[in-house]
Motif scaffolding. Structure first.
Motif, PDB file in Angstrom:
ATOM      1  N   VAL A 105      11.227   5.565  -4.639  1.00 55.59           N
ATOM      2  CA  VAL A 105      10.460   4.867  -5.777  1.00 55.59           C
ATOM      3  C   VAL A 105       9.960   5.849  -7.196  1.00 55.59           C
ATOM      4  N   ALA A 106       9.947   5.448  -8.333  1.00 56.86           N
ATOM      5  CA  ALA A 106      10.053   6.390  -9.643  1.00 56.86           C
ATOM      6  C   ALA A 106       8.135   6.615  -9.128  1.00 56.86           C
ATOM      7  N   THR A 107       7.560   7.869  -9.489  1.00 54.36           N
ATOM      8  CA  THR A 107       6.390   7.836  -9.749  1.00 54.36           C
ATOM      9  C   THR A 107       6.019   7.847 -10.858  1.00 54.36           C
ATOM     10  N   SER A 108       5.165   5.694 -10.995  1.00 55.30           N
ATOM     11  CA  SER A 108       4.601   5.429 -12.217  1.00 55.30           C
ATOM     12  C   SER A 108       3.354   4.728 -11.998  1.00 55.30           C
ATOM     13  N   ALA A 109       2.450   4.847 -13.060  1.00 56.21           N
ATOM     14  CA  ALA A 109       0.927   3.617 -12.952  1.00 56.21           C
ATOM     15  C   ALA A 109       1.348   2.825 -12.959  1.00 56.21           C
ATOM     16  N   ALA A 110       1.799   2.900 -13.473  1.00 58.03           N
ATOM     17  CA  ALA A 110       2.585   0.521 -13.539  1.00 58.03           C
ATOM     18  C   ALA A 110       3.055   0.200 -12.948  1.00 58.03           C
TER      19      ALA A 110
ATOM     20  N   SER B 280       2.088   6.510  -6.885  1.00 61.15           N
ATOM     21  CA  SER B 280       0.680   7.564  -7.218  1.00 61.15           C
ATOM     22  C   SER B 280       1.261   8.421  -8.204  1.00 61.15           C
ATOM     23  N   PRO B 281       0.705   8.418  -9.968  1.00 65.91           N
ATOM     24  CA  PRO B 281       0.837  10.424 -10.623  1.00 65.91           C
ATOM     25  C   PRO B 281      -0.156  11.158  -9.397  1.00 65.91           C
ATOM     26  N   LEU B 282      -0.553  10.764  -8.793  1.00 61.49           N
ATOM     27  CA  LEU B 282      -1.932  11.144  -8.114  1.00 61.49           C
ATOM     28  C   LEU B 282      -0.940  12.345  -7.158  1.00 61.49           C
ATOM     29  N   GLY B 283      -0.618  11.946  -6.298  1.00 57.36           N
ATOM     30  CA  GLY B 283       0.325  12.700  -5.544  1.00 57.36           C
ATOM     31  C   GLY B 283       0.602  13.233  -4.411  1.00 57.36           C
TER      32      GLY B 283
ATOM     33  N   GLY C 228       0.569  -1.213  -0.263  1.00 62.78           N
ATOM     34  CA  GLY C 228       0.051  -0.186  -0.170  1.00 62.78           C
ATOM     35  C   GLY C 228       0.699   1.262   0.056  1.00 62.78           C
ATOM     36  N   TRP C 229       1.645   1.025   0.442  1.00 59.97           N
ATOM     37  CA  TRP C 229       3.196   2.122   0.620  1.00 59.97           C
ATOM     38  C   TRP C 229       4.005   2.161  -0.676  1.00 59.97           C
ATOM     39  N   VAL C 230       3.455   1.396  -0.856  1.00 58.88           N
ATOM     40  CA  VAL C 230       4.134   1.866  -2.634  1.00 58.88           C
ATOM     41  C   VAL C 230       3.579   1.924  -3.858  1.00 58.88           C
TER      42      VAL C 230
END
Length: 194
Positions: free
Chosen positions: A138-143, A119-122, A112-114
C-alpha cells in the motif's frame, strides 16, 4: 458446506479458545501500549511500549492466520445445529454474532497490518523476533495509516461488544435454557437436558 455436526471437533475447540485468549491479551496489550508510548513517557516506558507493540503485531498476525484456518474449518466441517427451542430472534442474534466475530477476527488484524504498512515511520514488524513480516503493498501515507488506525480501534471495541453478547448468550444457554450449547465448547461440562 457439509451437513451440520453434532459437536465441535477438538481442532475447532482448540482454535476457539486459543484465538479467544490471544484476542483478549492483545486487546489489553493495545490499551497498555497507548499509555506507555505517550510523549511524556520515560525512556524505559517507551522501550517497554515498543516491545509490547511488536508483540501486539505478532499476536495480531497470529490471530489473523488462525482465524482464516478456523473459518476454513467452519466452512468445510460445518457446525452443530442450534437447539430447536431457540426463537427466530435468538437464531438471528447467534448468526449475526458469529458472522460479526469472523469479520472482526479477520478485519482487525488486517487493518493493523494496513496501518503499519502505510505508516510513514516505516517500522518493521518483527514476528516474535524471528523474522521480519512483510508490509502490504500500500502507499506510504499518514492519511491511509490514520484511517486504518481508526478502523482498527473502532472494530476492536465492536469486538468487545460482540464478546459480551457471545458470553451472555452462552451463559443463558447453560443456566437458563439448560441445553448443551456451552458444553460444545467446554466438553468437561456435563450436558444437561432441556
Amino acid at each position: 458446506m457439509s451437513a451440520p455436526r453434532s459437536s465441535y471437533s477438538r481442532v475447532a475447540i482448540t482454535l476457539h479458545w486459543l484465538i479467544a485468549l490471544l484476542i483478549i491479551g492483545n486487546f489489553v496489550g493495545g490499551l497498555l501500549m497507548e499509555d506507555l508510548l505517550k510523549p511524556d513517557a520515560t525512556a524505559a516506558q517507551k522501550q517497554l511500549g515498543f516491545t509490547i507493540v511488536q508483540l501486539h503485531k505478532s499476536f495480531g498476525l497470529t490471530v489473523l492466520v488462525l482465524s482464516l484456518a478456523r473459518l476454513a474449518l467452519r466452512l468445510t466441517a460445518g457446525a452443530p445445529p442450534l437447539p430447536a427451542h431457540m426463537t427466530s430472534i435468538e437464531r438471528l442474534l447467534a448468526k449475526v454474532t458469529h458472522v460479526g466475530f469472523y469479520a472482526i477476527m479477520i478485519l482487525v488484524p488486517l487493518s493493523g497490518w494496513v496501518m503499519v504498512s502505510a505508516s510513514p515511520l516505516g517500522f518493521p514488524t518483527m514476528y516474535f523476533g524471528l523474522f521480519e513480516w512483510p508490509h502490504l503493498p500500500v502507499a506510504t501515507s499518514a492519511a491511509i495509516s490514520g484511517a486504518a488506525s481508526e478502523a482498527h480501534e473502532v472494530m476492536a471495541f465492536i469486538g468487545v461488544g460482540l464478546f459480551v453478547l457471545h458470553v451472555g448468550g452462552a451463559l443463558k444457554h447453560h443456566f437458563l435454557d439448560r441445553d448443551d450449547v456451552l458444553a460444545r465448547m467446554l466438553p468437561f461440562l456435563r450436558k444437561t437436558a432441556a
